[in-house]
Design a protein around this motif. Sequence first.
Motif, PDB file in Angstrom:
ATOM      1  N   THR A  50     -22.893 -36.553 -48.150  1.00 17.26           N
ATOM      2  CA  THR A  50     -23.379 -35.311 -47.548  1.00 17.26           C
ATOM      3  C   THR A  50     -22.795 -35.183 -46.153  1.00 17.26           C
ATOM      4  N   ILE A  51     -22.107 -34.072 -45.914  1.00 11.20           N
ATOM      5  CA  ILE A  51     -21.474 -33.807 -44.619  1.00 11.20           C
ATOM      6  C   ILE A  51     -22.210 -32.650 -43.959  1.00 11.20           C
ATOM      7  N   THR A  52     -22.605 -32.841 -42.703  1.00 13.80           N
ATOM      8  CA  THR A  52     -23.243 -31.772 -41.934  1.00 13.80           C
ATOM      9  C   THR A  52     -22.407 -31.490 -40.701  1.00 13.80           C
ATOM     10  N   ASN A  53     -22.030 -30.234 -40.532  1.00 18.50           N
ATOM     11  CA  ASN A  53     -21.230 -29.775 -39.391  1.00 18.50           C
ATOM     12  C   ASN A  53     -22.179 -29.244 -38.316  1.00 18.50           C
ATOM     13  N   HIS A  54     -22.378 -30.037 -37.265  1.00 17.23           N
ATOM     14  CA  HIS A  54     -23.265 -29.646 -36.169  1.00 17.23           C
ATOM     15  C   HIS A  54     -22.516 -28.923 -35.054  1.00 17.23           C
ATOM     16  N   THR A  55     -21.238 -28.644 -35.230  1.00 17.83           N
ATOM     17  CA  THR A  55     -20.455 -27.996 -34.175  1.00 17.83           C
ATOM     18  C   THR A  55     -20.613 -26.476 -34.250  1.00 17.83           C
ATOM     19  N   ASP A  56     -20.005 -25.784 -33.288  1.00 22.41           N
ATOM     20  CA  ASP A  56     -19.984 -24.324 -33.326  1.00 22.41           C
ATOM     21  C   ASP A  56     -18.673 -23.805 -33.920  1.00 22.41           C
ATOM     22  N   LYS A  57     -17.915 -24.688 -34.581  1.00 23.77           N
ATOM     23  CA  LYS A  57     -16.617 -24.340 -35.170  1.00 23.77           C
ATOM     24  C   LYS A  57     -16.667 -24.463 -36.692  1.00 23.77           C
ATOM     25  N   VAL A  58     -15.902 -23.620 -37.366  1.00 25.90           N
ATOM     26  CA  VAL A  58     -15.740 -23.739 -38.817  1.00 25.90           C
ATOM     27  C   VAL A  58     -14.778 -24.890 -39.085  1.00 25.90           C
ATOM     28  N   GLU A  59     -15.103 -25.731 -40.057  1.00 30.99           N
ATOM     29  CA  GLU A  59     -14.196 -26.794 -40.475  1.00 30.99           C
ATOM     30  C   GLU A  59     -13.415 -26.295 -41.682  1.00 30.99           C
ATOM     31  N   TRP A  72     -13.840 -35.769 -59.373  1.00 27.58           N
ATOM     32  CA  TRP A  72     -14.853 -34.990 -58.678  1.00 27.58           C
ATOM     33  C   TRP A  72     -15.909 -34.499 -59.662  1.00 27.58           C
ATOM     34  N   VAL A  73     -17.152 -34.605 -59.275  1.00 26.87           N
ATOM     35  CA  VAL A  73     -18.242 -33.943 -59.977  1.00 26.87           C
ATOM     36  C   VAL A  73     -18.523 -32.651 -59.213  1.00 26.87           C
ATOM     37  N   ASN A  74     -18.535 -32.754 -57.895  1.00 21.83           N
ATOM     38  CA  ASN A  74     -18.706 -31.605 -57.014  1.00 21.83           C
ATOM     39  C   ASN A  74     -17.773 -31.822 -55.823  1.00 21.83           C
ATOM     40  N   GLY A  75     -16.610 -31.199 -55.857  1.00 15.85           N
ATOM     41  CA  GLY A  75     -15.604 -31.375 -54.812  1.00 15.85           C
ATOM     42  C   GLY A  75     -15.956 -30.648 -53.523  1.00 15.85           C
ATOM     43  N   PRO A  76     -15.173 -30.882 -52.471  1.00 20.35           N
ATOM     44  CA  PRO A  76     -15.450 -30.276 -51.168  1.00 20.35           C
ATOM     45  C   PRO A  76     -15.169 -28.771 -51.143  1.00 20.35           C
ATOM     46  N   LYS A  77     -15.885 -28.083 -50.256  1.00 21.58           N
ATOM     47  CA  LYS A  77     -15.675 -26.648 -50.048  1.00 21.58           C
ATOM     48  C   LYS A  77     -14.412 -26.439 -49.218  1.00 21.58           C
ATOM     49  N   GLN A  78     -13.830 -25.253 -49.299  1.00 26.32           N
ATOM     50  CA  GLN A  78     -12.651 -24.924 -48.497  1.00 26.32           C
ATOM     51  C   GLN A  78     -12.993 -24.807 -47.016  1.00 26.32           C
ATOM     52  N   THR A  79     -14.187 -24.342 -46.707  1.00 28.73           N
ATOM     53  CA  THR A  79     -14.635 -24.252 -45.314  1.00 28.73           C
ATOM     54  C   THR A  79     -16.077 -24.712 -45.228  1.00 28.73           C
ATOM     55  N   LEU A  80     -16.419 -25.258 -44.079  1.00 30.42           N
ATOM     56  CA  LEU A  80     -17.777 -25.704 -43.802  1.00 30.42           C
ATOM     57  C   LEU A  80     -18.166 -25.111 -42.458  1.00 30.42           C
ATOM     58  N   GLY A  81     -19.015 -24.102 -42.491  1.00 30.64           N
ATOM     59  CA  GLY A  81     -19.377 -23.358 -41.287  1.00 30.64           C
ATOM     60  C   GLY A  81     -20.242 -24.147 -40.321  1.00 30.64           C
ATOM     61  N   PRO A  82     -20.404 -23.610 -39.103  1.00 26.82           N
ATOM     62  CA  PRO A  82     -21.268 -24.242 -38.111  1.00 26.82           C
ATOM     63  C   PRO A  82     -22.698 -24.366 -38.637  1.00 26.82           C
ATOM     64  N   ILE A 106     -11.165 -29.193 -37.466  1.00 28.19           N
ATOM     65  CA  ILE A 106     -12.287 -28.605 -36.736  1.00 28.19           C
ATOM     66  C   ILE A 106     -11.762 -27.395 -35.968  1.00 28.19           C
ATOM     67  N   GLY A 107     -12.197 -26.213 -36.361  1.00 29.22           N
ATOM     68  CA  GLY A 107     -11.673 -24.998 -35.753  1.00 29.22           C
ATOM     69  C   GLY A 107     -10.248 -24.759 -36.217  1.00 29.22           C
ATOM     70  N   VAL A 108      -9.553 -23.847 -35.526  1.00 33.08           N
ATOM     71  CA  VAL A 108      -8.186 -23.502 -35.916  1.00 33.08           C
ATOM     72  C   VAL A 108      -7.180 -24.544 -35.446  1.00 33.08           C
ATOM     73  N   GLY A 109      -7.262 -24.957 -34.195  1.00 36.12           N
ATOM     74  CA  GLY A 109      -6.287 -25.913 -33.679  1.00 36.12           C
ATOM     75  C   GLY A 109      -6.889 -27.211 -33.203  1.00 36.12           C
ATOM     76  N   GLY A 110      -8.099 -27.505 -33.652  1.00 35.75           N
ATOM     77  CA  GLY A 110      -8.796 -28.700 -33.181  1.00 35.75           C
ATOM     78  C   GLY A 110      -8.396 -29.966 -33.897  1.00 35.75           C
ATOM     79  N   PRO A 111      -9.124 -31.035 -33.640  1.00 32.59           N
ATOM     80  CA  PRO A 111      -8.821 -32.326 -34.260  1.00 32.59           C
ATOM     81  C   PRO A 111      -9.212 -32.346 -35.743  1.00 32.59           C
ATOM     82  N   THR A 112      -8.911 -33.449 -36.390  1.00 31.35           N
ATOM     83  CA  THR A 112      -9.226 -33.637 -37.806  1.00 31.35           C
ATOM     84  C   THR A 112     -10.423 -34.565 -37.947  1.00 31.35           C
TER      85      THR A 112
END
Length: 159
Positions: A50-59, A72-82, A106-112
């Motif tokens: 389980t991944i939770t994005n606590h940032t204000d950026k879309v992953e 995969w039984v349930n693969g990752p989403k294309q985006t994970l919102g704030p 993380i965001g458009v030009g952020g880290p991975t």
Amino acid sequence: MNTTTRRITATTVGLAGIAAAAGIGLLGAGAANAGTMPVTHPGEPSVAMTITNHTDKVEHLISSGTSGNGVWVNGPKQTLGPGASETITAVAPQGSKLAVNVAYKIGVGGPTATYEVLNSQSNTNVGTSGISGPGASHYWMAHNFSSHFPATNVGFDQW
């Protein structure tokens, strides 16, 4: 006991039974975890991450994969919102180990942000999980195992 009292008691007991059944159903709803995965052999490794994005950026998903014969039984989403969470699940049919790896920008030009779980009888760990690249020092990640091999459950919180 008169007739009115019996009806009230029977109604109360009936409603309590319905409420209990509904409560049990609600507890099971959405409770995806590795212990409930479709395994083909006892002891087959499975992972629920389980991944939770606590940032204000879309992953934004940049890569994902499983090792060996993992599927995969349930693969990752294309985006994970704030503020959003997702539970990614995988199994290794007839396997003895399973590695699951998901990377988001993380965001458009952020880290991975890399989320990895290695699940085997000899060792269960979070492998190379972490945040790397430009701006990585502004973010951090924590993890928590709730179970280990064969049915591994881990939660990742990323700020």
